[in-house]
Enzyme design. Structure first.
Site, mmCIF file in Angstrom:
data_model
loop_
_atom_site.group_PDB
_atom_site.id
_atom_site.type_symbol
_atom_site.label_atom_id
_atom_site.label_comp_id
_atom_site.label_asym_id
_atom_site.label_seq_id
_atom_site.Cartn_x
_atom_site.Cartn_y
_atom_site.Cartn_z
ATOM 1 N N CYS A 2 31.934 33.957 36.644
ATOM 2 C CA CYS A 2 32.429 35.308 36.910
ATOM 3 C C CYS A 2 33.513 35.720 35.913
ATOM 4 O O CYS A 2 34.226 34.885 35.370
ATOM 5 C CB CYS A 2 32.971 35.394 38.329
ATOM 6 S SG CYS A 2 31.698 35.206 39.591
ATOM 7 N N HIS A 59 31.547 28.388 39.465
ATOM 8 C CA HIS A 59 32.657 29.251 39.855
ATOM 9 C C HIS A 59 33.727 29.277 38.762
ATOM 10 O O HIS A 59 33.900 28.299 38.029
ATOM 11 C CB HIS A 59 33.286 28.768 41.158
ATOM 12 C CG HIS A 59 32.460 29.108 42.373
ATOM 13 N ND1 HIS A 59 31.993 30.378 42.620
ATOM 14 C CD2 HIS A 59 32.039 28.334 43.406
ATOM 15 C CE1 HIS A 59 31.317 30.383 43.750
ATOM 16 N NE2 HIS A 59 31.314 29.159 44.254
#
Length: 229
Positions: A211, A149
């Site tokens: 991301c 993440h």
């Protein structure tokens, strides 16, 4: 009346300070937790005989090739196949979220567990191996892809991955040895552009994927490394 007003003011101040400091306190807790996990992992490895470590690694290779690495290429990094993950755990006779190895990025002061899947549970506690990529144990003509993440409210994870530049290094601590990867490129792709994550013949590669741009997930940021002696 004035006394009650002061009590309310102090109460609101106390709550405000608590809300401001709570996320940082939680992050400190998880940083310490990850470092303890690393120390525990190191101790386990230190007390493991060479033959035992090699045997365990070979079993993991066998289970991975049989249940996950099926020649279909890299899948969506943040969409792990639950069926494959369950089969892998069953083959190894282990919990699906047992720690496999550890990732260390000195420049970011980051040490997190590596799991053999990229399920939500795994990514909430560390980084996960992207299905279809090579096991993070090194070797000629391998390419291990580790997803993480860009940041959680509890942990920074790969929040500052964009600070990593060519020449920086990261380490993968395995049962048998510590693998050193030197970063040679930082690349931005769309989720479906996975060709760049495939194996390159003769090379020992490892890529960190997260991301981009923060805090969206429209694209993927790749930190690409090649193993050095």
């Amino acid at each position: 009346m004035k006394k009650k007003r002061w009590i309310l003011i102090l109460l609101f101040l106390f709550i405000g300070v608590g809300l401001l400091t709570f996320p940082k306190t939680v992050r400190v807790y998880y940083d310490l937790k990850n470092k303890r996990s690393y120390e525990t992992y190191k101790n386990q490895v230190a007390h493991m005989k060479t033959d035992e470590a090699k045997e365990k690694t070979e079993k993991i290779r066998h289970c991975y090739d049989e249940n996950i690495k099926d020649g279909e290429g890299i899948t969506d990094p943040f969409n792990s196949n639950k069926e494959s993950v369950d089969k892998m755990a069953s083959c190894l006779d282990m919990e699906k979220n047992d720690i496999f190895s550890m990732l260390e990025i000195p420049k970011l002061g980051l040490i997190v567990p590596i799991f053999l899947n990229s399920s939500n549970e795994a990514l909430n506690n560390g980084v996960g191996l992207v299905e279809g990529s090579s096991l993070p144990v090194g070797g000629e003509s391998t390419h291990s892809v580790l997803a993480g993440h860009r940041g959680l409210w509890t942990q920074e994870m790969l929040r500052h991955a964009d600070k990593l530049k060519s020449g920086d290094v990261f380490y993968i601590h395995t049962l048998e040895e510590t693998l050193t990867y030197e970063i040679f490129a930082q690349t931005i792709i769309y989720p479906y552009d996975t060709d760049i994550l495939e194996i390159e013949k003769g090379k020992d590669l490892a890529t960190l994927i997260t991301c981009h741009p923060f805090p969206t997930d429209l694209q993927r940021l790749l930190i690409r490394g090649e193993r050095v002696k």
